[in-house]
Motif scaffolding. Structure first.
Motif: not given
Length: 697
Positions: A317, A319, A607, A612
């Motif tokens: 992921q 960032g 992320t 979320d």
């Protein structure tokens, strides 16, 4: 370390006594050190200690005199005090600044750093019209081996250089290591072609040029050219297009559009798009530069990279990618699978912009090192203040274009065509103006500067200017929040002497507040450590101390996060993603804890969060709470229905049960097992299978 000062034929009002007091040595004022008084220089260089000469105009002459002086062994450091202050309109008030510049010149040279090596054998690829490539060959052919990649044009009948043709598929690399890949789409084999021009003469469409390329869009396929070339057999329309590749050391691109779109192309690549590019001044400079690029060359490896500090990616992921976005040389690429970025040292041009925007200090500027830069700033400002200077402004400028502009301003002031560099403005040359950022700027204010001005001269990449503005906005917001009045950070854009003079004079009327006492700490190698030292000093002497200072969203290296407790299930994905240990769990209780001091606002937590539930909030929290862990979210533990041991959170298990209760695989006993810990789940499955076997028997 002796210091030699000269008022350059009495054109500078130097005060040897006050300068000597500031430096702690007795100084003799010379007026013709490079001529009649050169003996003083010769005597100084016969010693063993380093020598500082306050003149750069006659640097080459002093070097020659030193070589001719018997017993000369002392290293010599040169510093410009003439154009930087001695020739300004207020030169009489510039002694504190001149003392500061002399003191900084006494500092040791930066420690050596690893180097990057380029090796060029002089193989030059010229992409463009054949006749232009042949012209290049006449200018550099004695030094370079020229190959042309034809892009139209008419070449000489006597082919003096190899000519390639087709469709360029890829051009990549750098000085000494360019890789060209192309597809040979031309039906004419240039190696077999004798340039008899028979094909050109018989082609009714005029589809064949004197570069011996066939324009297939104009060709109707009557193949008269094939018959005309029967003896040589150079033309074959049935030949399949083949991929080819070769390597070159240098590239001269004469096309309208460059092969490299980035602001800073690779070293060894030159782009001259004008129709007759070689005729102008730029063409002459390029030809001369090409001739020089044969042999082995070294440059510093300008950066250091510490992956453990990098906030770029976790678990594939992404960032923070500030360094990737700002690099004008395309030297940095993202590799999420390896949880890092990769910097190509051969493409890096040493601008340092990546280190400026890096929030963690994972990318550091290596030449000079941050500690060496900090020592220079502290020495300049401490000497300036001790000599009676007030309201110091540091003017950061590039080592090449910026230095030329500052020196031109000094000469214009001598001719009474400009005011010159003000007495309180201390020029500081950098390899690139983008190489310093918030850590050094705030440290400069802590050391006693009232203002930091960065000079940009128009040759910087646009993203560099934008990055500097964002960093300055963050720094200015912090200082104003602490009650320090005035504008402490300025970006001065100037491409001419008049613009620089006007900009500096406009700053002279402004006043800024700073800490009453100057800091004395040593700038640390780690960016975050230096920022903490600067902030601690500025906070300790602040006129105002709010609970927190809200920061601009762009480029803020500090902040908190907001967690939506209704959505958060305490899965702790954010904890495993956080590269700075700002987010932590509690082994004893289902809690999400946060240490704001560690947060770099990289966004990896947001992320990674599957719900979320996380939002970044840039700010600078002041006081002890910044360093203490606080609970962002917590819930009751969920106990195993079989053994009673906690194995998850009530919210997470209930959410899982709600999502899977309607699934055919999770009905009855299977759904009940989801309420068990891992050990009990295995035991229950084994027990059920055993009972089923007994029943079957």
């Amino acid at each position: 370390m002796p210091t030699l000062i000269c008022d350059c034929n009495k054109t500078m009002p130097l005060q040897a006594k006050s300068l000597g007091t500031a430096l702690g040595e007795s100084l003799t004022l010379h007026s013709s050190l490079c001529r009649r008084e050169a003996g003083a220089f010769q005597q100084a260089v016969r010693g063993s200690g380093d020598v500082v000469v306050a003149c750069t105009q006659e640097k080459r002459l002093f070097a020659e005199v030193g070589r001719q002086t018997e017993g000369a062994v002392a290293p010599v450091h040169f510093v410009n005090i003439r154009e930087t202050g001695g020739w300004s309109r207020d030169a009489a008030q510039a002694m504190p600044k001149i003392a500061a510049l002399l003191a900084a010149a006494h500092l040791p040279e930066p420690e050596p750093v690893p180097t990057v090596t380029y090796r060029s054998a002089g193989r030059l690829l010229v992409i463009g019209p054949v006749q232009q490539a042949e012209k290049v060959a006449t200018l550099v052919g004695d030094a370079l081996e020229v190959t042309a990649f034809a892009q139209g044009g008419a070449g000489a009948q006597e082919r003096t250089i190899p000519v390639l043709a087709g469709r360029i598929d890829r051009l990549a690399g750098w000085l000494g290591a360019f890789e060209l890949a192309w597809t040979a789409t031309n039906p004419i084999d240039l190696d077999l072609c004798t340039r008899c021009n028979a094909c050109i003469a018989v082609c009714p469409e005029g589809a064949i040029g004197l570069d011996y390329q066939i324009d297939l869009a104009r060709c109707t396929g009557h193949r008269a050219c094939v018959k005309a070339c029967d003896a040589a057999g150079a033309i074959d329309f049935s030949r399949s297009a083949s991929g080819q590749a070769d390597t070159f050391d240098l590239v001269l691109d004469l096309r309208a559009e460059p092969a490299f779109a980035q602001h800073a192309p690779p070293q060894g690549y030159f782009h001259l798009p004008a129709p007759d590019a070689l005729a102008g001044e730029a063409g002459l400079r390029t030809v001369l530069r090409l001739r020089e690029l044969v042999g082995e060359f070294e440059k510093p490896k300008f950066f250091t990279y510490k992956q453990k500090l990098c906030a770029h990616s976790r678990n594939e992921q992404v960032g923070c990618k500030a360094c990737v976005d700002i690099c004008s040389a395309a030297a940095i690429r993202s590799e999420p699978s390896r949880q890092q970025i990769v910097v190509n040292p051969n493409l890096c041009v040493g601008c340092g912009a990546c280190t400026t925007v890096c929030p963690t200090g994972a990318l550091g500027y290596a030449y000079p090192r941050t500690g060496e830069q900090g020592l220079q700033l502290r020495t300049l400002l401490a000497t300036y203040t001790a000599a009676g200077g007030r309201d110091a402004t540091l003017l950061f400028h590039s080592q090449e274009q910026g230095t030329r502009l500052v020196e031109d301003l000094g000469r214009a002031a001598r001719l009474r065509q400009a005011q010159g560099v003000p007495a309180n403005v201390i020029p500081v040359a950098l390899w690139h103006t983008a190489s310093t950022g918030l850590d050094l700027w705030l440290s400069a204010i802590a050391f006693g500067a009232r203002q930091v001005v960065v000079l940009v001269t128009g040759d910087e990449a646009p993203q560099y200017v934008q990055g500097l503005r964002k960093q300055m906005a963050v720094g200015q917001t912090i200082l104003r929040g602490l009650g320090y009045a005035g504008t402490h950070f300025e970006l001065l854009q100037a491409t001419s002497v008049a613009a620089l003079d006007g900009g500096l004079q406009s700053l002279a009327g402004t006043r800024q507040q700073g800490p009453k006492e100057a800091a004395r700490y040593a700038v640390a190698a780690e960016k975050r450590a230096t920022l903490e030292l600067a902030l601690d000093h500025l906070v300790a002497q602040a006129a105002a101390l709010p609970e927190a200072i809200e920061l601009p969203a762009a480029g803020a290296p500090f902040g908190t996060i907001a967690v939506d407790k209704e959505r958060c299930t305490l899965c702790m994905s954010c904890v495993s993603a956080c590269p700075a240990s700002a987010l932590q769990d509690n082994p004893q209780l289902p809690q999400l804890r946060f240490i704001e001091k560690n947060c770099v606002q990289c966004g990896l937590c947001a992320t990674t969060c599957p719900e979320d539930a996380i939002t970044l909030q840039p700010r600078l929290l002041l006081g002890p709470a910044r360093r203490e862990a606080r609970v962002l979210n917590e819930t009751r533990p969920y106990a195993c229905v079989r053994c009673g041991k906690p194995f998850g959170t009530l919210k997470a298990i209930e959410a899982m049960l709600g999502k899977l209760s309607g699934h055919s695989m999770f009905q009855g006993a299977a759904l009940e097992r989801l309420k068990m810990c891992g050990d009990c789940r295995v035991i229950d499955i084994y027990s059920s299978e055993r009972e089923q076997k007994i029943t079957d028997v």
